[in-house]
Scaffold this active site. Sequence first.
Site, short mmCIF file in Angstrom:
data_model
loop_
_atom_site.label_atom_id
_atom_site.label_comp_id
_atom_site.label_asym_id
_atom_site.label_seq_id
_atom_site.Cartn_x
_atom_site.Cartn_y
_atom_site.Cartn_z
N HIS A 144 0.84 -1.20 0.00
CA HIS A 144 0.00 0.00 0.00
C HIS A 144 0.88 1.25 0.00
O HIS A 144 0.64 2.19 -0.76
CB HIS A 144 -0.90 0.05 1.24
CG HIS A 144 -1.94 -1.01 1.30
ND1 HIS A 144 -2.14 -1.77 2.43
CD2 HIS A 144 -2.86 -1.42 0.39
CE1 HIS A 144 -3.13 -2.62 2.21
NE2 HIS A 144 -3.58 -2.43 0.98
N LYS A 180 -17.02 -6.82 6.76
CA LYS A 180 -15.83 -7.64 6.60
C LYS A 180 -15.25 -8.11 7.93
O LYS A 180 -14.33 -8.91 7.95
CB LYS A 180 -14.74 -6.87 5.84
CG LYS A 180 -14.98 -6.71 4.37
CD LYS A 180 -13.74 -6.11 3.72
CE LYS A 180 -13.87 -6.08 2.22
NZ LYS A 180 -12.63 -5.56 1.58
N ARG A 185 -2.70 -6.54 -8.13
CA ARG A 185 -1.51 -7.33 -7.84
C ARG A 185 -1.32 -8.44 -8.86
O ARG A 185 -0.20 -8.81 -9.18
CB ARG A 185 -1.63 -7.97 -6.45
CG ARG A 185 -1.55 -6.98 -5.32
CD ARG A 185 -1.63 -7.70 -3.99
NE ARG A 185 -2.76 -8.60 -3.95
CZ ARG A 185 -3.86 -8.42 -3.24
NH1 ARG A 185 -3.97 -7.37 -2.49
NH2 ARG A 185 -4.84 -9.28 -3.27
N SER A 237 -3.17 -7.64 2.73
CA SER A 237 -3.46 -7.49 4.16
C SER A 237 -3.93 -8.82 4.74
O SER A 237 -3.56 -9.16 5.87
CB SER A 237 -4.53 -6.42 4.36
OG SER A 237 -4.05 -5.15 4.00
#
Length: 161
Positions: free
Chosen positions: A18, A42, A91, A129
């Site tokens: 990030h 989440k 990614r 993450s």
Amino acid sequence: MPTGAMYPGTFDPVTNGHYGLVQRAARIFDRVVVAIAASPHKTPLFPLDERLSLARQVLADLPNVTVDGYTGLTVEYARAHQLGVVIRGLRAVSDFEYEFQLASMNRHLQAEVETVFMTPVEQHTFISSTLVREVAALGGDVTAFVHPLVARALARRFGKG
């Protein structure tokens, strides 16, 4: 024409990937807002206030970057804060389909807000993450993937520090 951009996400926690993306975006855009979504659906590891604090500390050396929390639609936040660009990180090819759908929906909701895709530098391509949280929860060393402040916060969260 000056352009502001937002980089939305949960940032649970903020990673070196990030940071690298924000650092590069800060060279492209006049201002960058790292917009941290509350994302209660989440069940984040860190509460919003702690994610905001960690991100502010990690990104403090980038003068045209601010960190803010939000709820609701990303494009509504962008419009309300006069941010013409939403930055999304890609990614891997596997990220593309979801991100493409999201960008298309955002364009439908707010046509004046553009989505820009950025890829991480090679050494951060595999960092997420979720993966960092899983490694930290199992007692693994995540210091290569996160700022030292974040590594300490993860260690405290998992009773390892």
